[in-house]
Design a protein around this motif. Sequence first.
Motif, PDB file in Angstrom:
ATOM      1  N   LEU A   1     -27.083 -12.461  -7.764  1.00 17.49           N
ATOM      2  CA  LEU A   1     -26.253 -13.561  -6.991  1.00 17.49           C
ATOM      3  C   LEU A   1     -27.454 -14.283  -6.138  1.00 17.49           C
ATOM      4  O   LEU A   1     -27.135 -14.465  -5.051  1.00 17.49           O
ATOM      5  CB  LEU A   1     -25.436 -13.063  -6.024  1.00 17.49           C
ATOM      6  CG  LEU A   1     -24.147 -12.444  -6.752  1.00 17.49           C
ATOM      7  CD1 LEU A   1     -23.314 -11.763  -5.685  1.00 17.49           C
ATOM      8  CD2 LEU A   1     -23.637 -13.369  -7.757  1.00 17.49           C
ATOM      9  N   PHE A   2     -28.557 -14.563  -6.853  1.00 18.68           N
ATOM     10  CA  PHE A   2     -29.691 -14.972  -5.830  1.00 18.68           C
ATOM     11  C   PHE A   2     -29.402 -16.574  -6.103  1.00 18.68           C
ATOM     12  O   PHE A   2     -29.757 -17.463  -5.055  1.00 18.68           O
ATOM     13  CB  PHE A   2     -30.974 -14.682  -6.586  1.00 18.68           C
ATOM     14  CG  PHE A   2     -32.377 -15.091  -6.119  1.00 18.68           C
ATOM     15  CD1 PHE A   2     -32.827 -16.441  -6.377  1.00 18.68           C
ATOM     16  CD2 PHE A   2     -32.875 -14.520  -4.820  1.00 18.68           C
ATOM     17  CE1 PHE A   2     -33.980 -16.715  -5.631  1.00 18.68           C
ATOM     18  CE2 PHE A   2     -34.042 -15.102  -4.148  1.00 18.68           C
ATOM     19  CZ  PHE A   2     -34.581 -16.075  -4.591  1.00 18.68           C
TER      20      PHE A   2
ATOM     21  N   TYR B   1     -34.718  -8.648  -5.616  1.00 24.20           N
ATOM     22  CA  TYR B   1     -35.082  -9.538  -6.927  1.00 24.20           C
ATOM     23  C   TYR B   1     -36.294 -10.076  -6.555  1.00 24.20           C
ATOM     24  O   TYR B   1     -36.509 -10.627  -5.697  1.00 24.20           O
ATOM     25  CB  TYR B   1     -34.152 -10.513  -6.924  1.00 24.20           C
ATOM     26  CG  TYR B   1     -34.133 -11.756  -7.946  1.00 24.20           C
ATOM     27  CD1 TYR B   1     -34.767 -11.319  -9.170  1.00 24.20           C
ATOM     28  CD2 TYR B   1     -33.922 -12.909  -7.813  1.00 24.20           C
ATOM     29  CE1 TYR B   1     -35.086 -11.966 -10.183  1.00 24.20           C
ATOM     30  CE2 TYR B   1     -33.980 -13.684  -8.903  1.00 24.20           C
ATOM     31  CZ  TYR B   1     -34.673 -13.483 -10.072  1.00 24.20           C
ATOM     32  OH  TYR B   1     -34.837 -14.179 -11.272  1.00 24.20           O
ATOM     33  N   VAL B   2     -37.279  -9.968  -7.445  1.00 23.47           N
ATOM     34  CA  VAL B   2     -38.719 -10.279  -7.311  1.00 23.47           C
ATOM     35  C   VAL B   2     -38.593 -11.473  -8.405  1.00 23.47           C
ATOM     36  O   VAL B   2     -38.677 -11.190  -9.709  1.00 23.47           O
ATOM     37  CB  VAL B   2     -39.638  -9.246  -7.537  1.00 23.47           C
ATOM     38  CG1 VAL B   2     -40.924  -9.817  -7.679  1.00 23.47           C
ATOM     39  CG2 VAL B   2     -39.657  -8.104  -6.939  1.00 23.47           C
ATOM     40  N   THR B   3     -38.759 -12.660  -7.823  1.00 19.84           N
ATOM     41  CA  THR B   3     -38.989 -13.649  -8.639  1.00 19.84           C
ATOM     42  C   THR B   3     -40.297 -13.825  -9.601  1.00 19.84           C
ATOM     43  O   THR B   3     -41.071 -13.295  -9.577  1.00 19.84           O
ATOM     44  CB  THR B   3     -38.804 -15.255  -7.892  1.00 19.84           C
ATOM     45  OG1 THR B   3     -39.940 -15.010  -6.837  1.00 19.84           O
ATOM     46  CG2 THR B   3     -37.428 -15.135  -7.020  1.00 19.84           C
ATOM     47  N   GLN B   4     -40.331 -14.825 -10.548  1.00 23.58           N
ATOM     48  CA  GLN B   4     -41.486 -14.908 -11.383  1.00 23.58           C
ATOM     49  C   GLN B   4     -42.640 -15.501 -10.562  1.00 23.58           C
ATOM     50  O   GLN B   4     -43.658 -15.027 -10.802  1.00 23.58           O
ATOM     51  CB  GLN B   4     -41.118 -15.982 -12.737  1.00 23.58           C
ATOM     52  CG  GLN B   4     -42.177 -16.130 -13.519  1.00 23.58           C
ATOM     53  CD  GLN B   4     -41.754 -17.051 -14.639  1.00 23.58           C
ATOM     54  OE1 GLN B   4     -40.620 -17.173 -14.979  1.00 23.58           O
ATOM     55  NE2 GLN B   4     -42.740 -17.310 -15.385  1.00 23.58           N
ATOM     56  N   ASP B   5     -42.253 -16.383  -9.465  1.00 21.90           N
ATOM     57  CA  ASP B   5     -43.427 -16.992  -8.973  1.00 21.90           C
ATOM     58  C   ASP B   5     -43.691 -16.126  -7.651  1.00 21.90           C
ATOM     59  O   ASP B   5     -42.721 -15.597  -7.130  1.00 21.90           O
ATOM     60  CB  ASP B   5     -43.110 -18.349  -8.367  1.00 21.90           C
ATOM     61  CG  ASP B   5     -42.914 -19.295  -9.675  1.00 21.90           C
ATOM     62  OD1 ASP B   5     -43.635 -19.285 -10.751  1.00 21.90           O
ATOM     63  OD2 ASP B   5     -41.877 -20.136  -9.595  1.00 21.90           O
TER      64      ASP B   5
ATOM     65  N   PHE C   1     -34.489  -5.766  -9.405  1.00 18.33           N
ATOM     66  CA  PHE C   1     -34.780  -7.076 -10.360  1.00 18.33           C
ATOM     67  C   PHE C   1     -36.251  -7.382 -10.465  1.00 18.33           C
ATOM     68  O   PHE C   1     -36.697  -7.908  -9.670  1.00 18.33           O
ATOM     69  CB  PHE C   1     -33.716  -8.109 -10.308  1.00 18.33           C
ATOM     70  CG  PHE C   1     -32.239  -7.630 -10.477  1.00 18.33           C
ATOM     71  CD1 PHE C   1     -31.613  -7.748 -11.679  1.00 18.33           C
ATOM     72  CD2 PHE C   1     -31.666  -7.294  -9.287  1.00 18.33           C
ATOM     73  CE1 PHE C   1     -30.227  -7.457 -11.788  1.00 18.33           C
ATOM     74  CE2 PHE C   1     -30.354  -6.927  -9.347  1.00 18.33           C
ATOM     75  CZ  PHE C   1     -29.711  -7.159 -10.675  1.00 18.33           C
ATOM     76  N   LEU C   2     -36.602  -7.643 -11.783  1.00 17.32           N
ATOM     77  CA  LEU C   2     -38.143  -8.221 -11.893  1.00 17.32           C
ATOM     78  C   LEU C   2     -38.109  -9.181 -12.941  1.00 17.32           C
ATOM     79  O   LEU C   2     -37.747  -8.959 -14.245  1.00 17.32           O
ATOM     80  CB  LEU C   2     -39.067  -7.108 -12.051  1.00 17.32           C
ATOM     81  CG  LEU C   2     -39.397  -5.888 -11.253  1.00 17.32           C
ATOM     82  CD1 LEU C   2     -40.428  -4.828 -12.006  1.00 17.32           C
ATOM     83  CD2 LEU C   2     -39.783  -6.366 -10.053  1.00 17.32           C
ATOM     84  N   ASP C   3     -38.418 -10.511 -12.557  1.00 20.60           N
ATOM     85  CA  ASP C   3     -38.443 -11.564 -13.388  1.00 20.60           C
ATOM     86  C   ASP C   3     -39.832 -11.913 -13.904  1.00 20.60           C
ATOM     87  O   ASP C   3     -40.518 -12.604 -13.222  1.00 20.60           O
ATOM     88  CB  ASP C   3     -37.851 -12.738 -12.664  1.00 20.60           C
ATOM     89  CG  ASP C   3     -37.777 -13.875 -13.730  1.00 20.60           C
ATOM     90  OD1 ASP C   3     -37.897 -13.918 -14.734  1.00 20.60           O
ATOM     91  OD2 ASP C   3     -37.362 -15.320 -13.052  1.00 20.60           O
ATOM     92  N   GLU C   4     -40.137 -11.361 -15.026  1.00 15.92           N
ATOM     93  CA  GLU C   4     -41.354 -11.433 -15.695  1.00 15.92           C
ATOM     94  C   GLU C   4     -42.340 -11.046 -14.654  1.00 15.92           C
ATOM     95  O   GLU C   4     -43.442 -11.797 -14.259  1.00 15.92           O
ATOM     96  CB  GLU C   4     -41.640 -13.008 -16.148  1.00 15.92           C
ATOM     97  CG  GLU C   4     -40.673 -13.306 -17.081  1.00 15.92           C
ATOM     98  CD  GLU C   4     -41.028 -14.730 -17.655  1.00 15.92           C
ATOM     99  OE1 GLU C   4     -42.227 -15.169 -17.782  1.00 15.92           O
ATOM    100  OE2 GLU C   4     -40.113 -15.623 -18.169  1.00 15.92           O
TER     101      GLU C   4
END
Length: 634
Positions: A75-76, A102-106, A188-191
């Motif tokens: 829900l980010f 949540y850790v975004t890709q950037d 959550f880890l996005d790439e």
Amino acid sequence: TCRQAYPFLISDVIRRPTVDHVCGTSSLCCCYPPSLHVGDARQSPFIRSINTSAVREFDDKDDCGLDSFLGNLHLFRTSARPTATTKLEIQQYHQHHTSKAYVTQDDILMTTLTVREAVYYSAQLQLPKTMTTSEKRERAETTIRDMGLQAAMDARIGGNLSSAGISGGQKRRVSICIQILTRPKLLFLDEPTSGLDSAASYHVMNRIVNLAKHDGRTVLASIHQPGSDVFALFDDLCLLSDGKTVYFGPTSGTNEEDGSSASLMNATKAIDVLTTAYKQTKTCQYVERRVAEICNMERDLVEYRMQVSFLTQVLVLTKRSFINMHRDLGYYWLRLAVYIMLGVCIGTMFHDIGRSYGSIQARGSVLMFVGGFLTFMAIGGFPSFVEDMKVKQLEIFRTCMNLIANSFFSNNKIFRAERLNGHYGVAAFMISNTLSSAPFLALVSLIPAASGYYLIGLQRGFDHFVFFCLVLFASMMVVEGLMMIVASIVPNYLMGIISGAGIQGLMLLSGGFFRLPDDLPKPVWKYPTYYIAFHKYANQGYYKNEFAGLTFPSNQAGGAATITGEEVVRDYWQMEVGYSKWVDLAILFAMVIIYRLLFLVVVKMSEKVKPLLVELLNAPPKRAMQVVGQPLED
């Protein structure tokens, strides 16, 4: 099962280079390990629900991109409304906001801070107020040591003129540190390995594995074609292609058993075979049954409450923003240097302007330049020129020029990420940004004004000089507020510079100098543009402050020998003289407040309107129903 029938295909699809092209470019990446923790992740209702039904739901709206997938689960994102299924999935574990991260890709980090400062300030914003300052500091340093960053604690993230900053792998670990401060049970880890070499990728993932085993944490990570050493760290694998589940189970089930058969089948055929085989497994049937059960549940989402008080948020953000502005060369220091140079240039060009009739026009031109073009330059005018400069010898100059335009918009990007993660609210950011920028804007207004005011020979008197500086300060504050609004709407800083320059240009054009107020076309330009442009009130304040009390020789034949300053303001410049110059200054400061309130409204409205627009645009077209009747008999 799927892995019993086609074990060679699974291993070949994962390792074949063409899979990233087949799956990644059109919809979803080839590899998505759904869990990373001790024990069987499939015992979790949340993990069981993340499979075919949820993926199909995202396939209809978001083309099953991994970034959208993780964003919806957390829900980010506000760019897409989560579906009912997603909300019910979140309800299974969403007992508190700190239960997930949540850790975004950037790596969205404030590069002027050190590693210790970045994590500590985030700890002050995230950790509950029941913890003392020393406990929050200890939690921050412990988290840094857990991620193996103790050697880089006091290093600036982005470096400075004498150092290059920390590496890409270290930046990724800092981003993870910030998100695991609250000890979330679901991460959550996005790439997380995107842009890193094999050694850095393994180091990052190995640290995450150790933390997951130590804390009993569940980790969901999306990875594009991981190396064999990184791939071996995962406990379970979910392999997706075009929104379809190709494989879901332990990573050990992907071991190759018959490599010779795999060479006879291309990647596309292998994916189709595996997808068909998976639908026939008991695992697939069980997951679908669990998803149906979850969808029938009715539970209320837990309302999230901020961990710290509003006052604490403002104080922490003000201190962090002040440090960032102080250390960032392009935020105010480079602007100060340019303004001082321009102040000296104006002072020497209009040196000892005198009190002749011709000085009326000269004084008006000087004041218009200060109130119009100096404030116009606050948004920068270099990016389009800078982006085209690729000559290596000019890299340092390119960086300095780019900082002018990029500083605020990078800060706004950090605000968006932290805001959506629930670290603080819009009002706290708005107030802290205003408080932290005010001292620097006052400095930028005072020193350049002092360098040119007395060289030009404008009206003597300390009160006149103070008013001159206050109008310049208020005008810059208005421009800062304008750019905050623009930055909250446009997606990147270059578009923001262009949009801000266009708005400023319209205001400047209708401000009453290039075209006198009585000559402005009444529709649009005079009503309402002239009255909403801050240049009108800045110019009026400047002109009243400068011309009031002075007399000039008149060049009108047969008229009075002299003309008073009040007559110049009223007749020559066609300004409103029915009220004091301090009223104009008060209007400017009122516009400062109004612009910040508009920024608050725009952010709040965008969070509500954008999802509705995206849902409307992505809505499937309605199929026309054709009714075929029986032909009439003659």
